[in-house]
Design a protein around this motif. Structure first.
Motif, PDB file in Angstrom:
ATOM      1  N   TRP A  82       5.797   9.494  -1.134  1.00  0.00           N
ATOM      2  CA  TRP A  82       6.079   8.425  -0.632  1.00  0.00           C
ATOM      3  C   TRP A  82       5.793   8.172   0.939  1.00  0.00           C
ATOM      4  O   TRP A  82       4.930   7.437   1.459  1.00  0.00           O
ATOM      5  N   ASP A  99       3.293   3.366  -2.017  1.00  0.00           N
ATOM      6  CA  ASP A  99       3.458   3.830  -3.275  1.00  0.00           C
ATOM      7  C   ASP A  99       4.802   4.627  -3.462  1.00  0.00           C
ATOM      8  O   ASP A  99       4.402   5.605  -2.774  1.00  0.00           O
ATOM      9  N   GLU A 127       0.793  -1.258  -0.152  1.00  0.00           N
ATOM     10  CA  GLU A 127      -0.124   0.058  -0.077  1.00  0.00           C
ATOM     11  C   GLU A 127       0.685   1.338   0.189  1.00  0.00           C
ATOM     12  O   GLU A 127       0.224   2.404  -0.134  1.00  0.00           O
ATOM     13  N   ASP A 137       6.540   6.668  -6.110  1.00  0.00           N
ATOM     14  CA  ASP A 137       6.400   6.765  -7.656  1.00  0.00           C
ATOM     15  C   ASP A 137       8.107   7.437  -7.875  1.00  0.00           C
ATOM     16  O   ASP A 137       8.184   8.707  -7.757  1.00  0.00           O
TER      17      ASP A 137
END
Length: 208
Positions: free
Chosen positions: A84, A69, A67, A71
């Motif tokens: 994050w 993430d 869960e 990026d």
């Protein structure tokens, strides 16, 4: 009419049931008998898919880590870390009762390790030296775990009559409803600024 057929057990189904059990009843509730009862099976059936309670806990970490993430396409690195951090906080805050199970355990789940690897890649690309990567990530985890736990704190209340309260507590007693979010935003911004200043110092020292 007979009972509808039970869905076959799977490793993911067991882990999700375990996480739901912890979410609803707390870390102490996690046991193979309780989990088997929740799934409507006998305890030994679980061991066809998970070998032990420890493996179940590692699997819970996998689900929570999935869960979070990070990026890596977000630039600059400070924006990626900010994104994050917010995903991390949300994931931990959604499962606060799991924290006692995970604290102090070595990280063995593939999802969690991939998360570390992704974070290290983002920091390397920004120019962070290798020996600063783990301290950097750990610092953020300390901050994020504490801020996530604060989301489930009981509302501020003191079991004292007004005439026994020390003076000067108005900010404590009359905090705005979103004070936790304000504290998180301020702390995260300060942490990122501090690390940006550290990186600038390291670059200056390297350029000399």
């Amino acid at each position: 009419m007979g009972k509808p057929p039970r869905s076959p057990l799977t490793r993911e189904g067991i882990l999700r049931a375990a996480l739901a059990l912890v979410d609803e009843e707390g870390a102490a509730a996690l046991s193979t008998p309780r989990l088997a009862a929740r799934l409507g099976v006998k305890g030994p059936s679980l061991y066809n898919h998970v070998s032990s309670r420890d493996e179940i806990i590692d699997g819970i970490r996998e689900l929570i880590a999935a869960e979070m993430d990070l990026d890596a396409s977000i630039h600059p690195w400070t924006a990626a870390v900010d994104s994050w951090a917010r995903a991390y906080r949300a994931a931990i805050a959604a499962h606060p009762h799991a924290i006692p199970l995970l604290a102090g355990r070595p990280v063995r789940s593939a999802s969690a390790l991939r998360g570390y690897a992704a974070a290290f890649d983002v920091l390397r690309a920004a120019g962070w030296p290798e020996d600063h990567l783990m301290p950097f990530v750990q610092s953020f985890e300390y901050f994020l775990a504490g801020s996530a736990l604060a989301l489930v704190d009981a509302p501020i209340a003191l079991p004292l009559p007004d005439d026994e309260l020390p003076p000067g507590l108005d900010p404590f007693l009359n905090a705005p409803p979103d004070y936790r979010d304000i504290a998180f935003d301020a702390g995260l911004a300060a942490l990122i600024r501090g690390f940006q200043a550290t990186l600038d110092t390291l670059r200056t020292a390297t350029d000399r």
